[in-house]
Design a protein around this motif. Structure first.
Motif, short mmCIF file in Angstrom:
data_model
loop_
_atom_site.label_atom_id
_atom_site.label_comp_id
_atom_site.label_asym_id
_atom_site.label_seq_id
_atom_site.Cartn_x
_atom_site.Cartn_y
_atom_site.Cartn_z
N VAL A 93 -27.10 -35.02 -21.11
CA VAL A 93 -25.75 -34.35 -21.32
C VAL A 93 -25.07 -34.58 -22.41
N SER A 94 -24.12 -33.51 -22.67
CA SER A 94 -23.33 -33.81 -23.87
C SER A 94 -22.11 -33.11 -23.66
N ILE A 95 -21.00 -33.14 -24.47
CA ILE A 95 -19.72 -32.32 -24.57
C ILE A 95 -19.43 -32.20 -25.90
N TYR A 96 -19.16 -31.02 -26.27
CA TYR A 96 -18.32 -30.66 -27.54
C TYR A 96 -17.13 -29.83 -27.51
N LEU A 97 -16.21 -30.44 -27.85
CA LEU A 97 -14.80 -29.62 -27.97
C LEU A 97 -14.29 -29.20 -29.35
N ALA A 98 -13.59 -27.87 -29.05
CA ALA A 98 -13.14 -27.58 -30.29
C ALA A 98 -12.30 -28.45 -31.01
N PRO A 99 -12.19 -28.81 -32.47
CA PRO A 99 -11.60 -29.82 -33.17
C PRO A 99 -10.14 -30.12 -32.69
N HIS A 124 -32.49 -37.43 -10.97
CA HIS A 124 -31.96 -39.01 -10.84
C HIS A 124 -31.50 -39.51 -11.80
N ARG A 125 -31.48 -39.03 -12.86
CA ARG A 125 -30.75 -39.79 -14.05
C ARG A 125 -30.13 -38.73 -14.84
N ALA A 126 -29.11 -39.19 -15.39
CA ALA A 126 -28.60 -38.27 -16.65
C ALA A 126 -28.19 -39.47 -17.75
N TYR A 127 -28.34 -38.79 -19.06
CA TYR A 127 -28.58 -39.72 -20.29
C TYR A 127 -27.78 -39.14 -21.18
N ALA A 128 -27.04 -40.02 -22.01
CA ALA A 128 -26.26 -39.50 -23.00
C ALA A 128 -26.50 -40.30 -24.30
N GLY A 129 -26.73 -39.77 -25.54
CA GLY A 129 -26.94 -40.57 -26.64
C GLY A 129 -25.68 -40.30 -27.58
N TYR A 168 -26.52 -44.17 -23.03
CA TYR A 168 -25.88 -44.42 -21.73
C TYR A 168 -26.59 -43.69 -20.58
N GLU A 169 -26.52 -44.44 -19.34
CA GLU A 169 -27.32 -43.83 -18.55
C GLU A 169 -26.54 -43.66 -17.12
N LYS A 170 -26.77 -42.63 -16.37
CA LYS A 170 -25.83 -42.40 -15.12
C LYS A 170 -26.89 -42.03 -13.99
N GLU A 171 -26.85 -42.72 -12.85
CA GLU A 171 -27.68 -42.32 -11.70
C GLU A 171 -26.88 -41.15 -11.09
#
Length: 172
Positions: A93-99, A124-129, A168-171
């Motif tokens: 998963v990721s988020i990008y916001l306008a500056p 089952h899991r979400a990861y974020a780098g 990062y990891e989330k169940e």
């Protein structure tokens, strides 16, 4: 929820969002190590990415839009974690916001909508780098129940230096 939040609509991404989403992403390609892409994209080049996030299923694109003027403030995605079949119940998963959209709670609204949309999926899991340093991103992931599971040291080179990526990891 503040009145600022009530003026932001979060909805699935659509074809008409492609130019605005590409512009947001290209800002980070040019200006930061948040993404390790090093060359900006045209909307046409990003079109397959948009199509890989349908309105249902495990790979979603949620867009935050100001209601009064229609401006896209940012987006959140869930994407395949790795290509091999046994990884199919994991997403990145990721988020990008306008500056200029940070600090308004837009990222929180996006992740809330994304994880609500994913709740019915076979995941089952979400990861974020997260390229480091990035305290704002670390904090939002921790608020959503992610825990730090490790850091790849100097894994990416951009702007003439090496960058660490915290995972990062989330169940789900």
């Amino acid at each position: 929820m503040s009145s600022e939040h009530t003026e932001v609509q979060v909805r699935p991404g659509a074809e008409e969002d492609l130019t605005a989403l590409t512009d947001i992403y290209n800002h980070y390609v040019r200006e930061s190590a948040i993404t390790f892409d090093t060359t900006v994209f045209t909307p046409e080049e990003r079109h397959p990415w948009l199509l890989s996030h349908p309105e249902d299923g495990p790979y979603r694109l949620m867009v935050a839009q100001e209601q009064h003027n229609g401006r896209i403030l940012g987006y959140a995605t869930s994407s395949p974690f790795r290509k091999k079949p046994a990884y199919s119940t994991s997403v990145e998963v990721s988020i990008y916001l306008a500056p200029d959209a940070g600090g308004r709670g837009v990222g929180t609204l996006l992740y809330k909508a994304l994880f609500e949309a994913l709740a019915g999926e076979d995941l089952h899991r979400a990861y974020a780098g997260i390229a480091q340093p990035n305290e704002a991103s670390n904090r939002i992931h921790e608020r959503f129940g992610f825990r730090h599971v490790g850091t790849y040291r100097e894994v990416g080179r951009k702007f003439g230096r090496y960058w660490d990526v915290a995972w990062y990891e989330k169940e789900l």
